[in-house]
Design an enzyme around this catalytic site. Structure first.
Site, PDB file in Angstrom:
ATOM      1  CE1 TYR A   1      -0.587   0.383  -6.589  1.00 10.29           C
ATOM      2  CE2 TYR A   1      -0.737  -1.336  -8.262  1.00 10.29           C
ATOM      3  CZ  TYR A   1      -0.641  -0.955  -6.939  1.00 10.29           C
ATOM      4  OH  TYR A   1      -0.579  -1.919  -5.956  1.00 10.29           O
TER       5      TYR A   1
ATOM      6  CB  SER B   1       2.566  -2.214  -0.760  1.00  9.79           C
ATOM      7  OG  SER B   1       1.563  -2.771  -1.558  1.00  9.79           O
TER       8      SER B   1
ATOM      9  CE1 TYR C   1      -0.989  -4.457   1.844  1.00  9.66           C
ATOM     10  CE2 TYR C   1       0.879  -5.785   2.515  1.00  9.66           C
ATOM     11  CZ  TYR C   1       0.339  -4.791   1.737  1.00  9.66           C
ATOM     12  OH  TYR C   1       1.129  -4.136   0.864  1.00  9.66           O
TER      13      TYR C   1
ATOM     14  CE  LYS D   1      -0.573  -0.670  -2.547  1.00 14.23           C
ATOM     15  NZ  LYS D   1      -1.027  -1.954  -1.963  1.00 14.23           N
TER      16      LYS D   1
ATOM     17  CB  VAL E   1       5.067  -8.102  -2.348  1.00 10.82           C
ATOM     18  CG1 VAL E   1       3.730  -8.293  -1.648  1.00 10.82           C
ATOM     19  CG2 VAL E   1       4.919  -7.326  -3.639  1.00 10.82           C
TER      20      VAL E   1
HETATM   21  N1  GLN Z   1       2.718  -4.148  -7.115  1.00 11.54           N
HETATM   22  C1  GLN Z   1       2.113  -4.987  -6.118  1.00 11.54           C
HETATM   23  C2  GLN Z   1       0.689  -5.299  -6.518  1.00 11.54           C
HETATM   24  O1  GLN Z   1       0.071  -4.478  -7.111  1.00 11.54           O
HETATM   25  C3  GLN Z   1       2.180  -4.309  -4.785  1.00 11.54           C
HETATM   26  C4  GLN Z   1       1.569  -5.127  -3.672  1.00 11.54           C
HETATM   27  C5  GLN Z   1       2.296  -5.098  -2.347  1.00 11.54           C
HETATM   28  O2  GLN Z   1       3.470  -4.737  -2.200  1.00 11.54           O
HETATM   29  N2  GLN Z   1       1.603  -5.559  -1.340  1.00 11.54           N
HETATM   30  O3  GLN Z   1       0.177  -6.387  -6.280  1.00 11.54           O
END
Ligand code: GLN
Length: 306
Positions: free
Chosen positions: A189, A61, A241, A64, A259
């Site tokens: 993505y 993430s 989050y 992003k 994650v």
């Molecule tokens: N690739 C992960 C997903 O789409 C990324 C989520 C994350 O790092 N919080 O669920």
């Protein structure tokens, strides 16, 4: 100079309190007892690191942040803002409920998965390069890491098990929030999440944000001041989050998690920080990593409200 070795030794045992992400099978194979910490100090223009600072792991993430900055660069601030909101979400980062709460027909923010897929969909082919090729080149530059690359195994693993993300993308399409081909945006993505970085690359990225959009290693501007400020504010309100509010109040440090176990912080005009430690809490943030950031914020006086 801060004693990073001491902070690492104190926090390494916390890796036992979390679980390595397993919903993406390729991530489940990562060794749990790892902790790498890197600080890019803007004053001395130097990096200080300890532990697994050069180990490569999936950016997930934290990508992003990179695609959001690139989308702003390519499409402009106004267009990006007209397509994705800047509100907090009360649900998990991949919850479809995030989409049921509609505000002006926009995903709630660019750091929940739905908002990130939207941001990625805004990036168009340019100069014969696909959106992912552009994101990769931009990531290498802003992270000062020419070795930053796509891990095919993680990408296939994300693609194979990414039905929740597919649901989010098709919801966006069904509700006319995305008009283009969502299959391409989903592939991009999944690929952006599967880029491999180090804690050092993340400290470099944090340092650019902390330095108002100017790369401190060559003094060249890579993003606008407006984009740097905007992204830091979003990291503060939604970067962790559901725990974002708790940590904004606790350590006052704009931070984004992934994650894969990465954390990236930007302390305005002071430093960029990259941390890597794979075991996560229930919300998907690195347990030992967050504890390290708490300590660094206290010891280096990084709380932006102080
Ligand atoms: N690739 C992960 C997903 O789409 C990324 C989520 C994350 O790092 N919080 O669920």
């Amino acid at each position: 100079m801060i004693n990073l070795e001491k902070i690492r030794n104190k926090n390494l045992p916390l890796t036992k309190n979390g679980h390595v992400a397993s919903y993406i099978p390729a991530l489940a194979r990562v060794k749990a007892d790892q902790l790498g910490i890197v600080i890019y100090d803007l004053d001395s223009n130097q990096l200080q690191s300890v532990g697994q600072s050069q180990v490569r792991f999936a950016i997930e993430s934290i990508s992003k942040v990179i695609t959001l900055l690139y989308a702003i660069k390519q499409r402009g601030f106004e267009e990006v803002n007209s397509r994705v909101n800047t509100r907090q979400s009360g649900f998990a980062f991949n919850s479809i409920l995030n989409l049921e709460i509609e505000h002006e027909k926009k995903p709630l923010n660019p750091f929940i998965n739905a908002g990130a897929i939207m941001t990625t969909s805004l990036i168009k082919p340019q100069d014969n390069l696909t959106p992912f090729e552009q994101i990769l080149a931009f990531a290498q530059e802003i992270c000062h890491d020419p070795e930053l690359s796509l891990d095919e195994e993680i990408f296939y693993s994300e693609d194979e098990t990414g039905d929740v993300d597919r649901s989010l993308a098709y919801y966006l399409k069904a509700h006319m929030m995305i008009q283009d081909n969502v299959t391409d945006s989903l592939r991009t993505y999944f690929k952006q999440c599967s880029m491999k970085v180090t804690a050092t690359s993340l400290a470099n990225l944090g340092a650019v944000l902390a330095n108002d959009g100017i790369k401190p290693w060559d003094n060249e501007r890579i993003i606008s001041s407006q984009a740097a400020t905007f992204v830091k504010s979003l990291m503060m309100t939604t970067g962790l989050y559901n725990e974002s509010g708790v940590y904004s109040a606790r350590m006052g440090l704009p931070t984004k998690s992934g994650v894969g176990g990465g954390l990236m912080s930007a302390a305005p005009h002071k430093c960029g920080i990259g941390v890597f430690s794979p075991p996560l809490d229930k919300d998907g943030n690195s347990v030992a990593g967050l504890s390290v950031l708490n300590e660094l914020s206290d010891e280096l006086n990084l709380d932006i409200f102080k």
